[in-house]
Design a protein around this motif. Structure first.
Motif, PDB file in Angstrom:
ATOM      1  N   ASP A 108      40.984 -25.327  64.331  1.00 58.17           N
ATOM      2  CA  ASP A 108      40.419 -24.721  63.125  1.00 58.17           C
ATOM      3  C   ASP A 108      40.553 -23.199  63.225  1.00 58.17           C
ATOM      4  OD1 ASP A 108      39.010 -24.149  60.811  1.00 58.17           O
ATOM      5  OD2 ASP A 108      37.051 -24.307  61.799  1.00 58.17           O
ATOM      6  N   PRO A 109      41.784 -22.701  63.100  1.00 59.40           N
ATOM      7  CA  PRO A 109      41.963 -21.254  63.240  1.00 59.40           C
ATOM      8  C   PRO A 109      41.323 -20.495  62.075  1.00 59.40           C
ATOM      9  CG  PRO A 109      44.024 -22.296  62.561  1.00 59.40           C
ATOM     10  CD  PRO A 109      43.040 -23.407  62.814  1.00 59.40           C
ATOM     11  N   SER A 110      40.839 -19.309  62.367  1.00 60.84           N
ATOM     12  CA  SER A 110      40.245 -18.504  61.293  1.00 60.84           C
ATOM     13  C   SER A 110      40.382 -17.023  61.594  1.00 60.84           C
ATOM     14  CB  SER A 110      38.746 -18.829  61.142  1.00 60.84           C
ATOM     15  OG  SER A 110      38.024 -18.375  62.268  1.00 60.84           O
ATOM     16  N   ARG A 122      26.970 -10.638  63.772  1.00 64.40           N
ATOM     17  CA  ARG A 122      26.850 -11.512  62.599  1.00 64.40           C
ATOM     18  C   ARG A 122      28.226 -11.782  61.997  1.00 64.40           C
ATOM     19  NH1 ARG A 122      24.577  -9.351  57.910  1.00 64.40           N
ATOM     20  NH2 ARG A 122      24.724  -7.349  58.987  1.00 64.40           N
ATOM     21  N   VAL A 123      28.477 -13.041  61.622  1.00 63.97           N
ATOM     22  CA  VAL A 123      29.724 -13.358  60.938  1.00 63.97           C
ATOM     23  C   VAL A 123      29.597 -12.909  59.489  1.00 63.97           C
ATOM     24  CG1 VAL A 123      31.254 -15.204  60.152  1.00 63.97           C
ATOM     25  CG2 VAL A 123      30.270 -15.300  62.450  1.00 63.97           C
ATOM     26  N   LEU A 124      30.439 -11.976  59.085  1.00 63.80           N
ATOM     27  CA  LEU A 124      30.359 -11.419  57.737  1.00 63.80           C
ATOM     28  C   LEU A 124      31.242 -12.184  56.761  1.00 63.80           C
ATOM     29  CD1 LEU A 124      30.612  -7.652  58.762  1.00 63.80           C
ATOM     30  CD2 LEU A 124      28.531  -8.951  58.231  1.00 63.80           C
ATOM     31  N   GLU A 125      32.351 -12.674  57.274  1.00 60.44           N
ATOM     32  CA  GLU A 125      33.295 -13.374  56.395  1.00 60.44           C
ATOM     33  C   GLU A 125      34.305 -14.088  57.269  1.00 60.44           C
ATOM     34  OE1 GLU A 125      35.149 -10.810  53.531  1.00 60.44           O
ATOM     35  OE2 GLU A 125      36.579 -12.341  52.875  1.00 60.44           O
ATOM     36  N   GLN A 126      34.777 -15.236  56.798  1.00 63.88           N
ATOM     37  CA  GLN A 126      35.867 -15.924  57.492  1.00 63.88           C
ATOM     38  C   GLN A 126      36.924 -16.321  56.480  1.00 63.88           C
ATOM     39  OE1 GLN A 126      33.581 -18.968  59.869  1.00 63.88           O
ATOM     40  NE2 GLN A 126      34.675 -17.959  61.541  1.00 63.88           N
ATOM     41  N   ALA A 127      38.170 -16.141  56.848  1.00 59.04           N
ATOM     42  CA  ALA A 127      39.280 -16.551  55.977  1.00 59.04           C
ATOM     43  C   ALA A 127      40.093 -17.595  56.725  1.00 59.04           C
ATOM     44  CB  ALA A 127      40.145 -15.352  55.615  1.00 59.04           C
ATOM     45  N   ARG A 128      40.424 -18.661  56.014  1.00 58.81           N
ATOM     46  CA  ARG A 128      41.194 -19.745  56.633  1.00 58.81           C
ATOM     47  C   ARG A 128      42.432 -20.054  55.805  1.00 58.81           C
ATOM     48  NH1 ARG A 128      35.957 -21.039  58.227  1.00 58.81           N
ATOM     49  NH2 ARG A 128      35.818 -21.888  60.344  1.00 58.81           N
ATOM     50  N   GLN A 129      43.415 -20.618  56.475  1.00 59.19           N
ATOM     51  CA  GLN A 129      44.597 -21.123  55.789  1.00 59.19           C
ATOM     52  C   GLN A 129      44.242 -22.474  55.172  1.00 59.19           C
ATOM     53  OE1 GLN A 129      48.170 -20.109  58.682  1.00 59.19           O
ATOM     54  NE2 GLN A 129      46.357 -20.658  59.842  1.00 59.19           N
ATOM     55  N   VAL A 151      38.610 -10.542  64.000  1.00 62.49           N
ATOM     56  CA  VAL A 151      39.062 -11.342  65.135  1.00 62.49           C
ATOM     57  C   VAL A 151      39.995 -12.446  64.640  1.00 62.49           C
ATOM     58  CG1 VAL A 151      38.309 -12.742  67.110  1.00 62.49           C
ATOM     59  CG2 VAL A 151      36.773 -11.001  66.158  1.00 62.49           C
ATOM     60  N   ALA A 152      41.106 -12.642  65.344  1.00 64.74           N
ATOM     61  CA  ALA A 152      41.958 -13.811  65.077  1.00 64.74           C
ATOM     62  C   ALA A 152      41.511 -14.915  66.023  1.00 64.74           C
ATOM     63  CB  ALA A 152      43.425 -13.461  65.296  1.00 64.74           C
ATOM     64  N   ASN A 153      40.756 -15.874  65.482  1.00 62.71           N
ATOM     65  CA  ASN A 153      40.362 -17.033  66.278  1.00 62.71           C
ATOM     66  C   ASN A 153      41.494 -18.054  66.203  1.00 62.71           C
ATOM     67  OD1 ASN A 153      37.620 -16.551  67.341  1.00 62.71           O
ATOM     68  ND2 ASN A 153      37.060 -16.372  65.168  1.00 62.71           N
ATOM     69  N   LEU A 181      47.538 -26.421  57.223  1.00 68.83           N
ATOM     70  CA  LEU A 181      48.082 -25.463  58.194  1.00 68.83           C
ATOM     71  C   LEU A 181      47.140 -25.249  59.383  1.00 68.83           C
ATOM     72  CD1 LEU A 181      49.640 -22.755  55.830  1.00 68.83           C
ATOM     73  CD2 LEU A 181      50.749 -24.699  56.940  1.00 68.83           C
ATOM     74  N   ASN A 182      46.299 -26.255  59.673  1.00 68.23           N
ATOM     75  CA  ASN A 182      45.368 -26.093  60.786  1.00 68.23           C
ATOM     76  C   ASN A 182      46.060 -25.945  62.139  1.00 68.23           C
ATOM     77  OD1 ASN A 182      43.027 -25.958  59.412  1.00 68.23           O
ATOM     78  ND2 ASN A 182      42.296 -28.006  59.904  1.00 68.23           N
ATOM     79  N   LEU A 183      47.316 -26.384  62.230  1.00 71.95           N
ATOM     80  CA  LEU A 183      48.049 -26.220  63.487  1.00 71.95           C
ATOM     81  C   LEU A 183      48.723 -24.854  63.571  1.00 71.95           C
ATOM     82  CD1 LEU A 183      49.663 -29.777  63.864  1.00 71.95           C
ATOM     83  CD2 LEU A 183      47.991 -28.751  65.399  1.00 71.95           C
ATOM     84  N   ASN A 184      48.466 -23.998  62.576  1.00 73.12           N
ATOM     85  CA  ASN A 184      49.073 -22.669  62.560  1.00 73.12           C
ATOM     86  C   ASN A 184      48.100 -21.689  63.211  1.00 73.12           C
ATOM     87  OD1 ASN A 184      51.477 -21.452  61.854  1.00 73.12           O
ATOM     88  ND2 ASN A 184      50.739 -20.776  59.834  1.00 73.12           N
ATOM     89  N   SER A 185      48.266 -21.478  64.504  1.00 75.71           N
ATOM     90  CA  SER A 185      47.297 -20.687  65.266  1.00 75.71           C
ATOM     91  C   SER A 185      47.393 -19.210  64.896  1.00 75.71           C
ATOM     92  CB  SER A 185      47.558 -20.868  66.756  1.00 75.71           C
ATOM     93  OG  SER A 185      46.640 -20.113  67.508  1.00 75.71           O
ATOM     94  N   MET A 186      46.248 -18.616  64.514  1.00 77.29           N
ATOM     95  CA  MET A 186      46.218 -17.206  64.124  1.00 77.29           C
ATOM     96  C   MET A 186      46.048 -16.374  65.389  1.00 77.29           C
ATOM     97  SD  MET A 186      43.815 -17.891  60.771  1.00 77.29           S
ATOM     98  CE  MET A 186      44.308 -16.587  59.647  1.00 77.29           C
TER      99      MET A 186
END
Lengths: 355, 373
Positions: free
Chosen positions: B201-203, B213-220, B179-181, B224-229
Motif C-alpha cells: 500500500d504505497p503512499s 501528525r499525518v496531514l495528507e496522504q496521496a495514493r495511486q 515521505v515516500a512510503n 497500481l499497488n505494486l508500484n512502489s513509491m
C-alpha cells in the motif's frame, strides 16, 4: 588485476569509433539456452513433486532416497539458470521463493519449528504457500525436510511425520508452480523478455542487441560474484581454523561444490552462445583465454572431494577451494573488464541496486 | 555505428533519443560560472566505499571513507555539514564537513531499527529526520528524530504513515515533511527479500514535522499497488515529484512518475510507449531544476535519464546513460549533472552533453547526486 581493470575502463571510454559493432545472437540464446534450461528446471521440479507425493502416499526409506535424488536434480537445474538474473525471475520475489538463501539466522529452521508446533493447514492448500514467508516456500525447506536430522520422520507414520510429508508435498508443488511460470513466461510470445531476445531492435525493453548483451553479461558477473562472496569466502574464513562450514550453501545435502560446478558449466554454455563468436572476431586470444578460464574453473570445482564444509577445514583440500575462489574472481574480472570493453558493453551497478 | 554504441552519453545519443531541445528553457553556463558542488556516495575500484564531492569540472574536492555502501545524503542549512545515510538495511549515518573533508561523527541505528537511506534536516538545522525500519514491529515505518545541537542524540521517533518509508524531504514551508512510503516490508534477517507484495500500500505522506501528525496522504489507483513509491524531488513552489519502481510483471508498464500538489490527486505521467518500455519499470532518482519547471528522472535499468515538463505535466525527452542514476540540477537552470554506476559524470544541457573533464575514472557513483549550489 587492478591494471587490467584500469585498461578496460580506459578502452571503454576511448570508444574506438572505427571498429564495427558486434552482433549478438540473442534469439539463439533464447531458444538454445534460456528456454531449454527453464524447461529442465520445470521438469525436474515436477519430478521432485511426484517423488514427494510417492513418498507420502506410502512411506518407505527407498522413496526418501528418490526424493533426495530428485532434489539434487532440481538444484542442478536451478544452478543452471541462476545466471539468468533478469526477466520473469525478477517478478513476485520468485528468486527468493525458490531459494531463500543465504540464511545466516537459520530462518528456515526456525520457521519449520514453528510450523511443526502449530501445524497450520491453510498453507497446505493449493497455492497456499504463494504469499507465505519466502523462507518456507522453496528448495531450502525441501532440503531441511529431506536431509535434516529428522528426515526419517517423513517415513515414520506419526502425526508429526504426516505433517512433514504434507508440507513437503505443498512446498514441492509450490516450487514446481514457480518453475512452470518461469518456463511459460520465457516461451510466451507476448512477454517482453522473450520478445526482446527475439528482436532486440524492435523491443520496448532494450534499445538494441548490445543493450541486451550488457544485461546478459551483468547476469554472469553477478552470479560469479555471488559464488565467490556468498558461497565460498564466508565458508572459507581466513584460515582452516577460522572456516565456518555452517555457512555452506545446501550444507545439509552437501552439494555446495556440485552447485557451483553446475552453475559455472551453465555460464560457460551461455557465454559460448552469446559472446564467444563476437569475441573471437574482436580479440581471438581473449576468446581462447575465456574458454580455458571457464573449463579450468569448472574442473577445479568438480575436482574437490567431499562437501565444501569439510574441504575448507582440511589443509590439502582447502588449497583447492582457495584456487577455486581465485579462479572465480578472475573469471568475473575478465568478463567485467576485458570482455566488456572488447565488445563495447557496460555492466550494471545502480541498475542492480533495488533502491 | 561506433563500438560503444550503448555505453556512453554523447550529444549524438541525445539527438537519437528524440530530445526536444527547443522546448527546454535551459541556459548555458560555463563550468567556471558553476560554483556548485556535487555530492554523492560511491564505490572505488578497490571496493572501498566513500562519500565525495566534486566541482563542475569533475574535480573531487571532498573524499571520505564510509563504513559500507551509502545511499542518499542531505545538507544542513549551514551549507557545510552533510548527513550521509547507509544503504538499506544499513545502520550508520555519517555526519561530515564538506569544507574540512572529514567525518564529524557517526550515528548508529538503535536496537530494532535500521536506516532506509534518506533523511532531511529541519529548516533551522536543529533536527535531523531519518527514515527507519522498525523491522520487528507492526508499525514498521518510522521517522527517527535526532538533535543536531546535542551530538545527534536520538530524541524521539514518529510513524511514517506507511510501510517502507524511503525518500523524505522538507517542504518549502519548512514545517512539513513529505515521505515516500514504498509499501514494501523488509527484514534484515531476510536479506533484501520483499515480504509483503500481496498487501502493498504505497503512499505519498505529508507529516507535521513538529509532532508527526499525518496531514495528507496521496495514493495511486488500487491497480497500481505494486508500484512502489521511492524517490522524491520538491520544487520551490511545493510541487512534489515522486518516482516509482514497479514490483509486478514486466508485461505491464505503468506510469513511473507522479506529480502531486497538496489537496489535489496525484498526476501520473507516462512516457511514450517506446521510452516507457525501456525504463524497465524502475526509476532510480529524481530532481528538479531551480525554477521547478523541469524534472530529470533516471532509469538505470534502462540506461536512460528522462526529462519532464512539470508545468505541462508531460514527457520532454530522454538521453542514454549506461547505468546512469544520480541526477542533480546545475545551478541557475543550466541543465543537469548525471552520474553513472559504470563511472563518469556528464553535464547535460540544451546543446547536448559533455563529460566532466576532470572526473576520475576510479569509482562507481551510487544512486543519488545532490547539488550544493
Amino acid at each position: 588485476m587492478l591494471r587490467t581493470f584500469a585498461a578496460g575502463v580506459a578502452l571503454l571510454w576511448a570508444a574506438p569509433a572505427l571498429a564495427a559493432a558486434p552482433d549478438f545472437p540473442t534469439e539463439t540464446v533464447l531458444t538454445d539456452h534460456i528456454q531449454p534450461r527453464h524447461a529442465a528446471l520445470h521438469q525436474s521440479a515436477d519430478r521432485l513433486h511426484e517423488a514427494a507425493a510417492t513418498l507420502c502416499a506410502g512411506p518407505a526409506t527407498a522413496d526418501l532416497e528418490a526424493v533426495r535424488a530428485a532434489y539434487h536434480d532440481a538444484m542442478d537445474a536451478w544452478a543452471g539458470v541462476q545466471h539468468v538474473t533478469y526477466g520473469p525471475i525478477e517478478n513476485f520475489n520468485r528468486r527468493f521463493r525458490l531459494q531463500f538463501w543465504p540464511d545466516p539466522r537459520n530462518v528456515v529452521e526456525r520457521e519449520l519449528g514453528a510450523l511443526l508446533r502449530e501445524q497450520p493447514t491453510d498453507i497446505l492448500a493449493e497455492n497456499g504457500l504463494t504469499f507465505a514467508s519466502v523462507a518456507i516456500q522453496g528448495l531450502p525447506m525441501v532440503e531441511r525436510l529431506t536431509f535434516g536430522a529428522e528426515a526419517d520422520a517423513l517415513a515414520d507414520g506419526t502425526d508429526d511425520g504426516a505433517y512433514r510429508c504434507r508440507l513437503l508435498e505443498a512446498v514441492t508443488a509450490n516450487v514446481a508452480a514457480i518453475a512452470e511460470n518461469l518456463e511459460t513466461n520465457w516461451r510466451e510470445t507476448d512477454d517482453p523478455w522473450p520478445a526482446a531476445f527475439r528482436d532486440p531492435a524492435a523491443a520496448d525493453l532494450v534499445a538494441d542487441d548490445a543493450d541486451l548483451a550488457g544485461i546478459v553479461l551483468t547476469g554472469l558477473t553477478t552470479q560469479l560474484q555471488s559464488i565467490r562472496d556468498q558461497r565460498l569466502l564466508p565458508v572459507m574464513g581466513d584460515s582452516a581454523e577460522d572456516a565456518d562450514p555452517a555457512k555452506a550453501e545446501s550444507g545439509l545435502s552437501g552439494r555446495s561444490l556440485r552447485g557451483i560446478a553446475a552453475s559455472v558449466e551453465a555460464m560457460a554454455d551461455g557465454f559460448d552462445l552469446m559472446f564467444a563468436p563476437a569475441l573471437a572476431n574482436a580479440e581471438p586470444e581473449l576468446a581462447d583465454l575465456m574458454g580455458r578460464a571457464f573449463t579450468q574453473t569448472r574442473a577445479t570445482a568438480q575436482g574437490i572431494d567431499g562437501p565444501l564444509g569439510e574441504a575448507v577445514t582440511d589443509p590439502a583440500r582447502r588449497a583447492e577451494v582457495e584456487k577455486l575462489a581465485t579462479q572465480v574472481r578472475a573469471l568475473q574480472q575478465l568478463l567485467a573488464t576485458r570482455v566488456a570493453s572488447a565488445l563495447g558493453l557496460s555492466l550494471g551497478f545502480n541498475s542492480l541496486d533495488g533502491d | 555505428m561506433p563500438l560503444s554504441r550503448r555505453s556512453l552519453l554523447t550529444a549524438g545519443a541525445v539527438g537519437a533519443a528524440g530530445m526536444m531541445t527547443a522546448a527546454l528553457p535551459l541556459r548555458r553556463l560555463s563550468a567556471a560560472e558553476d560554483r556548485g558542488l556535487y555530492l554523492s556516495a560511491n564505490t572505488g575500484r578497490d571496493g572501498g566505499h566513500r562519500f565525495s564531492a566534486f566541482t563542475a569540472d569533475g574535480t573531487v574536492v571532498m573524499d571520505i571513507a564510509v563504513p559500507d555502501r551509502a545511499h542518499g545524503c542531505t545538507l544542513h542549512p549551514d551549507g557545510d555539514t552533510v548527513a550521509v545515510f547507509a544503504r538499506r538495511p544499513g545502520r550508520f549515518v555519517v555526519i561530515a564537513s564538506v569544507a574540512e573533508n572529514r567525518v564529524l561523527r557517526t550515528i548508529d541505528s538503535v536496537p530494532g531499527r535500521h536506516f532506509y537511506g534518506h533523511g532531511t534536516f529541519s529548516a533551522d538545522g536543529g533536527l535531523l529526520y531519518v527514515t527507519e525500519n522498525a523491522y520487528d514491529e507492526e508499525a514498521a515505518g518510522i521517522i527517527g528524530v535526532y538533535d543536531a545541537t546535542d551530538g545527534f542524540r536520538r530524541i524521539g521517533e514518529m510513524n511514517s504513515g506507511g510501510i517502507g518509508p524511503h525518500d523524505m524531504r522538507l517542504m518549502p514551508d519548512g514545517r512539513t515533511l513529505v515521505v515516500a512510503n514504498g509499501g514494501i516490508r523488509t527484514h534484515p534477517d531476510m536479506a533484501r527479500v520483499k515480504l509483503n507484495l500481496d498487501t502493498m500500500d504505497p503512499s505519498l505522506t505529508y507529516l507535521d514535522a513538529s509532532d508527526g501528525r499525518v496531514l495528507e496522504q496521496a495514493r495511486q489507483p488500487e491497480a497500481l499497488n505494486l508500484n512502489s513509491m521511492r524517490h522524491l524531488a520538491v520544487t520551490p513552489q511545493g510541487r512534489v515529484l515522486c518516482v516509482q519502481q514497479w514490483q509486478g510483471p514486466a508485461d505491464r508498464t505503468p506510469p513511473l512518475v507522479a506529480m502531486h500538489e497538496r489537496g489535489a490527486d496525484l498526476s501520473l505521467l507516462a512516457a511514450p510507449d517506446a521510452v516507457q518500455g525501456r525504463m524497465r519499470n524502475y526509476c532510480g532518482s529524481a530532481t528538479v531544476d531551480p525554477s521547478g519547471s523541469i524534472a530529470a528522472v533516471s532509469a538505470p535499468r534502462g540506461g536512460l535519464v528522462t526529462f519532464w515538463d512539470l508545468e505541462a505535466k508531460g514527457f520532454l525527452g530522454s538521453t542514454d546513460v549506461a547505468d546512469g542514476c544520480g541526477v542533480a540540477p546545475a545551478p541557475k537552470g543550466a541543465g543537469f549533472v548525471i552520474t553513472s554506476g559504470a563511472g563518469g559524470a556528464w553535464r547535460w544541457e540544451s546543446g547536448g552533453a559533455a563529460a566532466l573533464p576532470a572526473m576520475p575514472d576510479d569509482r562507481r557513483w551510487d544512486n543519488h547526486l545532490t547539488l550544493r549550489g
